[in-house]
Design a protein around this motif. Structure first.
Motif, PDB file in Angstrom:
ATOM      1  N   VAL A  31     -25.166 -34.133  18.780  1.00 57.45           N
ATOM      2  CA  VAL A  31     -25.806 -32.971  18.153  1.00 57.45           C
ATOM      3  C   VAL A  31     -26.103 -33.278  16.684  1.00 57.45           C
ATOM      4  O   VAL A  31     -27.213 -33.022  16.194  1.00 57.45           O
ATOM      5  CB  VAL A  31     -24.923 -31.714  18.296  1.00 57.45           C
ATOM      6  N   LEU A  32     -25.139 -33.851  15.993  1.00 61.79           N
ATOM      7  CA  LEU A  32     -25.340 -34.199  14.584  1.00 61.79           C
ATOM      8  C   LEU A  32     -26.418 -35.263  14.425  1.00 61.79           C
ATOM      9  O   LEU A  32     -27.276 -35.169  13.533  1.00 61.79           O
ATOM     10  CB  LEU A  32     -24.029 -34.681  13.962  1.00 61.79           C
ATOM     11  N   LEU A  33     -26.421 -36.253  15.295  1.00 61.25           N
ATOM     12  CA  LEU A  33     -27.438 -37.301  15.239  1.00 61.25           C
ATOM     13  C   LEU A  33     -28.840 -36.723  15.423  1.00 61.25           C
ATOM     14  O   LEU A  33     -29.760 -37.028  14.653  1.00 61.25           O
ATOM     15  CB  LEU A  33     -27.164 -38.357  16.318  1.00 61.25           C
ATOM     16  N   PHE A  34     -29.028 -35.855  16.399  1.00 64.07           N
ATOM     17  CA  PHE A  34     -30.348 -35.262  16.625  1.00 64.07           C
ATOM     18  C   PHE A  34     -30.745 -34.323  15.499  1.00 64.07           C
ATOM     19  O   PHE A  34     -31.919 -34.240  15.143  1.00 64.07           O
ATOM     20  CB  PHE A  34     -30.403 -34.550  17.977  1.00 64.07           C
ATOM     21  N   ARG A  35     -29.787 -33.608  14.919  1.00 69.35           N
ATOM     22  CA  ARG A  35     -30.116 -32.741  13.782  1.00 69.35           C
ATOM     23  C   ARG A  35     -30.592 -33.560  12.583  1.00 69.35           C
ATOM     24  O   ARG A  35     -31.502 -33.157  11.867  1.00 69.35           O
ATOM     25  CB  ARG A  35     -28.922 -31.885  13.394  1.00 69.35           C
ATOM     26  N   VAL A  36     -29.966 -34.700  12.372  1.00 70.83           N
ATOM     27  CA  VAL A  36     -30.381 -35.566  11.264  1.00 70.83           C
ATOM     28  C   VAL A  36     -31.790 -36.093  11.514  1.00 70.83           C
ATOM     29  O   VAL A  36     -32.638 -36.084  10.615  1.00 70.83           O
ATOM     30  CB  VAL A  36     -29.367 -36.721  11.059  1.00 70.83           C
ATOM     31  N   VAL A  37     -32.069 -36.535  12.733  1.00 70.48           N
ATOM     32  CA  VAL A  37     -33.398 -37.062  13.041  1.00 70.48           C
ATOM     33  C   VAL A  37     -34.455 -35.966  12.884  1.00 70.48           C
ATOM     34  O   VAL A  37     -35.526 -36.196  12.302  1.00 70.48           O
ATOM     35  CB  VAL A  37     -33.422 -37.673  14.469  1.00 70.48           C
ATOM     36  N   VAL A  38     -34.171 -34.762  13.371  1.00 69.80           N
ATOM     37  CA  VAL A  38     -35.114 -33.652  13.227  1.00 69.80           C
ATOM     38  C   VAL A  38     -35.315 -33.316  11.755  1.00 69.80           C
ATOM     39  O   VAL A  38     -36.429 -33.057  11.309  1.00 69.80           O
ATOM     40  CB  VAL A  38     -34.635 -32.419  14.025  1.00 69.80           C
ATOM     41  N   ASP A  39     -34.243 -33.343  10.982  1.00 67.04           N
ATOM     42  CA  ASP A  39     -34.350 -33.029   9.560  1.00 67.04           C
ATOM     43  C   ASP A  39     -35.169 -34.085   8.826  1.00 67.04           C
ATOM     44  O   ASP A  39     -35.929 -33.744   7.912  1.00 67.04           O
ATOM     45  CB  ASP A  39     -32.960 -32.912   8.934  1.00 67.04           C
ATOM     46  N   VAL A  40     -35.038 -35.330   9.216  1.00 62.54           N
ATOM     47  CA  VAL A  40     -35.838 -36.388   8.581  1.00 62.54           C
ATOM     48  C   VAL A  40     -37.321 -36.114   8.814  1.00 62.54           C
ATOM     49  O   VAL A  40     -38.135 -36.199   7.892  1.00 62.54           O
ATOM     50  CB  VAL A  40     -35.444 -37.781   9.129  1.00 62.54           C
ATOM     51  N   LEU A  56     -34.459 -45.939  10.512  1.00 65.69           N
ATOM     52  CA  LEU A  56     -33.918 -47.271  10.806  1.00 65.69           C
ATOM     53  C   LEU A  56     -32.429 -47.346  10.492  1.00 65.69           C
ATOM     54  O   LEU A  56     -31.662 -47.947  11.243  1.00 65.69           O
ATOM     55  CB  LEU A  56     -34.684 -48.331  10.023  1.00 65.69           C
ATOM     56  N   PHE A  57     -32.037 -46.733   9.395  1.00 60.29           N
ATOM     57  CA  PHE A  57     -30.625 -46.722   9.014  1.00 60.29           C
ATOM     58  C   PHE A  57     -29.779 -46.013  10.076  1.00 60.29           C
ATOM     59  O   PHE A  57     -28.704 -46.486  10.427  1.00 60.29           O
ATOM     60  CB  PHE A  57     -30.484 -46.040   7.651  1.00 60.29           C
ATOM     61  N   THR A  58     -30.285 -44.900  10.607  1.00 64.47           N
ATOM     62  CA  THR A  58     -29.505 -44.174  11.618  1.00 64.47           C
ATOM     63  C   THR A  58     -29.564 -44.855  12.989  1.00 64.47           C
ATOM     64  O   THR A  58     -28.674 -44.644  13.807  1.00 64.47           O
ATOM     65  CB  THR A  58     -29.993 -42.718  11.764  1.00 64.47           C
ATOM     66  N   LEU A  64     -22.631 -44.868  10.205  1.00 66.37           N
ATOM     67  CA  LEU A  64     -22.770 -44.948   8.752  1.00 66.37           C
ATOM     68  C   LEU A  64     -24.045 -44.250   8.296  1.00 66.37           C
ATOM     69  O   LEU A  64     -24.032 -43.498   7.310  1.00 66.37           O
ATOM     70  CB  LEU A  64     -22.773 -46.419   8.313  1.00 66.37           C
ATOM     71  N   GLY A  65     -25.142 -44.465   9.012  1.00 68.35           N
ATOM     72  CA  GLY A  65     -26.411 -43.853   8.629  1.00 68.35           C
ATOM     73  C   GLY A  65     -26.364 -42.336   8.636  1.00 68.35           C
ATOM     74  O   GLY A  65     -26.825 -41.683   7.708  1.00 68.35           O
ATOM     75  N   VAL A  66     -25.784 -41.767   9.688  1.00 65.90           N
ATOM     76  CA  VAL A  66     -25.696 -40.304   9.781  1.00 65.90           C
ATOM     77  C   VAL A  66     -24.764 -39.755   8.711  1.00 65.90           C
ATOM     78  O   VAL A  66     -25.082 -38.765   8.047  1.00 65.90           O
ATOM     79  CB  VAL A  66     -25.245 -39.877  11.201  1.00 65.90           C
TER      80      VAL A  66
END
Length: 137
Positions: A31-40, A56-58, A64-66
């Protein structure tokens, strides 16, 4: 000296608890990973290269990226989410107002047009009455 040591994991209830806890943490990670990608993608302040760099970092170093993204840009994530929700609500409200307002306006405009046609003598009183019933029903 053949004594066995019982670990906390050996108890079935505690084992189920640990399994559920790790499953919950695993789901929360995604959930956190997808929220970060959507926010980007949602952030208009980031350039295309910055978005590519964060993605790319995530992808290359996901944990570490997230975590770095949440630490560096986490404060504004909530603002962007609220702005997005507010914009969607305003868009929905505007659509409802336009749709509700246009239905009444179009009927009134159609009746006005029919009245003008009748006053010019292009249609008879009977044709006007039938057309008015169609517009109102």
């Amino acid at each position: 000296m053949n004594s066995t040591v019982n670990l906390a994991y050996d108890f079935p209830l505690l084992g189920a608890f640990w399994a559920m806890m790790w499953f919950f943490i695993w789901i929360m990670w995604f959930v956190l990973l997808f929220r970060v990608v959507v926010d980007v993608f949602r952030d208009d302040d980031l350039s295309g290269w910055a978005k590519t760099g964060w993605l790319l970092f995530t992808i290359v170093l996901p944990f570490l990226g997230v975590f770095v993204y949440v630490i560096a840009r986490g404060k504004d994530m909530g603002k962007r989410e609220q702005d997005h929700a507010r914009a969607k609500q305003e868009q929905t409200d505007r659509y409802i107002r336009e749709t509700a307002g246009s239905a009444g306006t179009s009927e009134a405009a159609e009746l006005l047009r029919l009245s003008e046609i009748r006053s010019r003598g292009d249609i008879t009183e009977d044709e006007y009455r039938r057309a008015k019933e169609k517009v109102l029903h």
